[in-house]
Enzyme design. Structure first.
Site, mmCIF file in Angstrom:
data_model
loop_
_atom_site.group_PDB
_atom_site.id
_atom_site.type_symbol
_atom_site.label_atom_id
_atom_site.label_comp_id
_atom_site.label_asym_id
_atom_site.label_seq_id
_atom_site.Cartn_x
_atom_site.Cartn_y
_atom_site.Cartn_z
ATOM 1 N N SER A 87 -21.912 -3.026 70.083
ATOM 2 C CA SER A 87 -22.014 -4.472 69.862
ATOM 3 C C SER A 87 -23.427 -4.846 69.385
ATOM 4 O O SER A 87 -23.840 -4.449 68.314
ATOM 5 C CB SER A 87 -21.610 -5.224 71.131
ATOM 6 O OG SER A 87 -21.537 -6.608 70.899
ATOM 7 N N ARG A 112 -28.142 -14.524 66.143
ATOM 8 C CA ARG A 112 -26.817 -14.122 66.648
ATOM 9 C C ARG A 112 -26.619 -14.645 68.071
ATOM 10 O O ARG A 112 -25.580 -15.204 68.410
ATOM 11 C CB ARG A 112 -26.728 -12.588 66.625
ATOM 12 C CG ARG A 112 -25.413 -11.996 67.155
ATOM 13 C CD ARG A 112 -25.543 -10.465 67.135
ATOM 14 N NE ARG A 112 -24.282 -9.774 67.370
ATOM 15 C CZ ARG A 112 -23.880 -9.320 68.551
ATOM 16 N NH1 ARG A 112 -24.645 -9.527 69.614
ATOM 17 N NH2 ARG A 112 -22.726 -8.683 68.673
ATOM 18 N N HIS A 194 -16.327 -10.825 70.581
ATOM 19 C CA HIS A 194 -15.450 -9.917 69.804
ATOM 20 C C HIS A 194 -13.992 -10.374 69.805
ATOM 21 O O HIS A 194 -13.074 -9.583 69.964
ATOM 22 C CB HIS A 194 -15.595 -8.469 70.301
ATOM 23 C CG HIS A 194 -16.995 -7.959 70.153
ATOM 24 N ND1 HIS A 194 -17.537 -7.646 68.920
ATOM 25 C CD2 HIS A 194 -17.981 -7.773 71.065
ATOM 26 C CE1 HIS A 194 -18.800 -7.274 69.105
ATOM 27 N NE2 HIS A 194 -19.092 -7.353 70.382
ATOM 28 N N GLN A 243 -18.132 -7.990 62.659
ATOM 29 C CA GLN A 243 -18.257 -7.467 64.029
ATOM 30 C C GLN A 243 -18.083 -8.515 65.134
ATOM 31 O O GLN A 243 -17.508 -8.241 66.175
ATOM 32 C CB GLN A 243 -19.623 -6.772 64.172
ATOM 33 C CG GLN A 243 -19.745 -5.891 65.402
ATOM 34 C CD GLN A 243 -21.082 -6.074 66.097
ATOM 35 O OE1 GLN A 243 -21.424 -7.177 66.530
ATOM 36 N NE2 GLN A 243 -21.834 -4.991 66.213
#
Length: 290
Positions: A87, A112, A194, A243
């Site tokens: 990750s 992020r 995710h 991702q």
């Protein structure tokens, strides 16, 4: 072939990186540079802050990244032939293999983290660990639930993390237990990472990644999204954007690295979670912690 692996969120601990800061001039300089880039003294929180402060996503992600990347830069024999990160750890891996600069990697990780925190505030979401249930059964149960819940982290055989909207995850956990899971436990995390719940964060991060310079790496990165060796900068960027809303194929990545010739795995960063997972994926694999 030497493989280096980099941990993600959850590996943090109070005092992380302090020994590096105090023993290495290179490390001290990089930590101070990070304080300037971030606009706050993250080292104060890492070295002697509170557990609560360190747990905040906007702090945790840069902290784990910094510990991993700075440790890699101070290792005498650091010469990776393949890298992978779990990750968030994928960003550390990309700095370690020369695809991203230290500064750009840190800026992207910070963006992020903030984007993910915002996405978590838009809609309540969570994750849950499912133990001792076949991956296929977990996927089928997720698909049968009304609402968003998906397989998010393929950590090792018998350990899969699901992610999505609160109610859907809770309902899926009940069904997993009925199907024979040893445990199906909601995790104390900030949100449904995710999964499609991170779409607002993915859109925000995409712009930042597109605007960042990625170089050809010194060795392939096995990316979470594909579980295959990638060296093309444009492909790396594309996979990095996907991702956030796609599953982390960790088991698949480790197996592929072994098939491609990995003889040892060295975990670089806080904790020893990844080498533990590697041993569960392949008990014969040689593992080390930096």
């Amino acid at each position: 072939m030497k493989a280096y692996i980099f941990p993600g969120q959850g590996a943090q601990f109070l005092g992380m990186g302090k020994d590096l800061y105090e023993s290495s001039a290179v490390a001290k300089e990089l930590f101070e540079k990070a304080n300037t880039i971030l606009g706050f003294r993250i080292t104060d929180i890492m070295f002697e802050g509170s557990v609560e402060a360190l747990k905040e996503t906007k702090v945790t992600q840069p902290a784990v990244f910094l510990h991993s990347v700075i440790l890699a830069k101070t290792l005498d024999d650091f010469n990776p032939e393949m890298v992978a990160g779990h990750s968030l750890g994928e960003f550390s891996a990309l700095v370690a293999n020369g695809s991203l600069s230290f500064e750009d990697g840190l800026k992207l990780v910070s963006q992020r983290a903030l984007a993910m925190q915002k996405a978590c505030e838009i809609t309540p979401s969570t994750m849950a660990a499912v133990l001792n249930l076949d991956d296929k059964i977990v996927e089928e149960i997720c698909a049968s639930i009304e609402g968003i819940v998906v397989a998010a982290n393929y950590n090792c055989p018998g350990q899969l993390v699901i992610s999505g909207a609160f109610k859907a995850v809770e309902l899926a956990c009940e069904k997993m237990k009925e199907a024979g899971a040893k445990r199906a436990l909601v995790l104390p995390v900030g949100g449904g990472f995710h999964s499609p719940m991170m779409e607002p964060a993915r859109a925000e991060l995409a712009a930042a990644i597109e605007a960042t310079m990625f170089a050809k790496p010194i060795c392939p990165v096995y990316q979470n999204v594909t579980a295959t060796a990638v060296s093309d900068p444009e492909e790396i960027k594309k996979n990095l954007i996907i991702q956030l809303t796609a599953p982390v194929k960790w088991s698949q990545s480790v197996n592929q690295m072994i098939r491609d010739g990995a003889t040892s795995f060295t975990e670089v960063g806080p904790g020893k979670v990844l080498v533990g997972l590697v041993k569960k994926i392949n008990p014969e694999a040689e593992t080390f912690s930096a």
